[in-house]
Scaffold this motif. Structure first.
Motif, PDB file in Angstrom:
ATOM      1  N   ASP A 194      47.266  42.747  36.144  1.00 48.97           N
ATOM      2  CA  ASP A 194      47.232  42.345  37.559  1.00 48.97           C
ATOM      3  C   ASP A 194      48.461  42.916  38.283  1.00 48.97           C
ATOM      4  OD1 ASP A 194      46.212  40.190  39.673  1.00 48.97           O
ATOM      5  OD2 ASP A 194      48.381  39.937  39.494  1.00 48.97           O
TER       6      ASP A 194
ATOM      7  N   ASN B  91      53.054  38.438  40.190  1.00 51.99           N
ATOM      8  CA  ASN B  91      52.012  37.627  39.566  1.00 51.99           C
ATOM      9  C   ASN B  91      52.499  36.183  39.416  1.00 51.99           C
ATOM     10  OD1 ASN B  91      50.771  36.500  36.807  1.00 51.99           O
ATOM     11  ND2 ASN B  91      49.294  37.853  37.794  1.00 51.99           N
ATOM     12  N   GLY B  92      51.802  35.273  40.085  1.00 56.26           N
ATOM     13  CA  GLY B  92      52.216  33.868  40.106  1.00 56.26           C
ATOM     14  C   GLY B  92      52.026  33.181  38.766  1.00 56.26           C
ATOM     15  N   THR B  93      50.939  33.515  38.071  1.00 52.69           N
ATOM     16  CA  THR B  93      50.624  32.835  36.807  1.00 52.69           C
ATOM     17  C   THR B  93      51.722  33.070  35.773  1.00 52.69           C
ATOM     18  OG1 THR B  93      48.304  33.183  37.286  1.00 52.69           O
ATOM     19  CG2 THR B  93      48.855  32.648  35.011  1.00 52.69           C
TER      20      THR B  93
HETATM   21  N1  HSE Z   1      46.142  35.858  39.172  1.00 52.42           N
HETATM   22  C1  HSE Z   1      46.943  36.285  40.272  1.00 52.42           C
HETATM   23  C2  HSE Z   1      48.330  35.634  40.148  1.00 52.42           C
HETATM   24  C3  HSE Z   1      46.270  35.902  41.561  1.00 52.42           C
HETATM   25  O1  HSE Z   1      48.524  34.771  39.288  1.00 52.42           O
HETATM   26  O2  HSE Z   1      49.239  36.006  40.891  1.00 52.42           O
HETATM   27  C4  HSE Z   1      46.738  36.672  42.760  1.00 52.42           C
HETATM   28  O3  HSE Z   1      46.474  38.039  42.664  1.00 52.42           O
END
Ligand code: HSE
Length: 406
Positions: free
Chosen positions: A196, A154-156
């Motif tokens: 996520d 998860n990038g966020t």
């Molecule tokens: N919200 C997700 C993230 C987007 O931040 O990785 C990609 O799945």
């Protein structure tokens, strides 16, 4: 020529259009045929789009057109993506998705439907955005028994944790920054509470298991509880803190967990910062491999979707092998029975007494550090429930605890 339709013209869908237009000659060369976008389905008004003639708002126009053999589903969410995907598969059209929620929830049923109708269901972009991970597991590493997968998916949250580490920002300030930059949603729950990552690790775990591992059954923790005391201690001990989705094979079972973990600075995952994702895979023949790159964003994700389009165009009529089936038994190791070392941070006025107590409860040499307010230590590896039992008898307030990635 292969004719395709895109359903859902949001961030990823419009990215797919852009990639196919900008890189048309590369796409044609790699597919061995031209990929022609015949329709784009979206209920919003795109009458001023340069190719407004492609837009339709009735899904049946696509479903009933026999010329369309591949449908890209970039709607996200369960409905109507689920209904539309089933409609297309039942008509023998291969469906390509970036929709992790749909794959994690109904992947087993959609694979079955694709098989019954002589088409395929592709999902490379559902995990790791633009990073190749599904195809490597399915093809390049197909001769391995995969023993573990652990990743920053998860990038966020990785951006938030990086800001906490590098700029000493509090969780709240780092979240605001992530929202300002457009990484975090206004309602950040899915990212910061780990859901996520849970869907993504359940997709990878299901692939490894060959049967569905339900994301709702995976022990999932987010990063809201991480404090600057935790980041300070982690640095002192030589670790970083990352939100990890992990799946470990334990005999016939799997230990699957989503949690913020201490990651030793010597691990390649510790150096995965900002919005980047990194995934470590361990195969019994290959050993370790690491996949790194942009795990989100319009064009990186669209490039993974388009790679699936190219693959599908090259393999029209090829038999489809379902990556996983519905679950026949519970294969998940209980969270409390998983074995980890644990970082624990205490708030106490009597540090000397606490240190004595820790030494009497935990065998072996403990890594202990302290600041004005806190004492923190890392336990030896043990079952989580055994560590918790030992901690429950200690006479000091626990300010935080985190698993340590092996
Ligand atoms: N919200 C997700 C993230 C987007 O931040 O990785 C990609 O799945």
């Amino acid at each position: 020529m292969v004719k395709i339709a895109i359903i859902g013209f949001g961030v990823v869908g419009s990215g797919v259009y852009e990639v196919l237009r900008k890189n048309a000659s590369d796409v044609t060369r790699n597919a061995g045929t031209e990929i022609d976008i015949k329709y784009i389905l979206d209920i919003r008004d795109f009458s001023s789009h340069p190719e407004a003639n492609l837009f339709v708002n009735d899904v049946n126009i696509i479903a009933d057109d026999d010329e369309v053999s591949i449908v890209v589903e970039t709607m996200g969410g369960l409905e109507p993506a689920n209904t539309f995907s089933r409609l297309m598969l039942s008509k023998g059209k291969t469906v390509i998705t970036s929709n992790k929620e749909l794959v994690a929830t109904f992947g087993d049923e959609l694979f079955e439907l694709a098989k019954e109708n002589g088409c395929s269901y592709y999902y490379e972009a559902s995990v790791g955005g633009g990073i190749p991970i599904i195809r490597p597991l399915k093809n390049c590493l197909a001769a391995n028994r995969i023993d573990s997968v652990a990743g920053i998916l998860n990038g966020t949250t990785n951006y938030i944790l990086t800001r906490m580490f590098c700029a000493n920002a509090s969780f709240e300030d780092a979240l605001c920054e992530a929202q300002e930059k457009g990484y975090a949603e206004k309602d950040p729950t899915a990212d910061v509470d780990g859901f996520d990552t849970g869907k993504k690790i359940s997709i990878l775990s299901s692939m490894i298991n060959g049967e569905k591992i339900n994301h709702a059954d995976v022990h999932t923790e987010g990063i809201r509880k991480i404090t600057l005391a935790d980041t300070e201690f982690a640095s002192k001990f030589g670790y970083s803190i990352k939100l990890i989705g992990s799946c470990k094979r334990i005999g016939e079972k799997f230990a699957v967990v989503v949690a913020p973990m201490l990651v030793e600075n010597t691990s390649p995952l510790a150096g995965v910062d900002d919005v980047f994702n990194g995934i470590m895979v361990s195969g019994n023949m290959l050993g370790d491999a690491m996949f790194y790159g942009r795990g989100a964003g319009k064009l990186p994700t669209a490039s993974a979707v388009c790679a699936d389009v190219i693959d599908a165009a090259k393999n029209v009529g090829a038999p489809f092998v379902a990556p996983w089936k519905k679950s026949s038994k519970n294969v998940l190791v209980d969270y409390e029975d998983m074995e980890y070392a644990m970082y624990v941070c205490f708030k106490t006025a009597d540090k000397a007494a606490l240190m004595k107590e820790l030494a009497s409860k935990f065998d072996g040499e403990l890594q202990i550090a302290n600041t004005d307010e806190h004492v923190a230590f890392i336990t030896p590896k043990d079952k989580i429930k055994s560590i918790k039992e030992k901690l429950s008898g200690i006479n000091a307030e626990i300010a935080g605890s985190l698993l340590v990635l092996e």
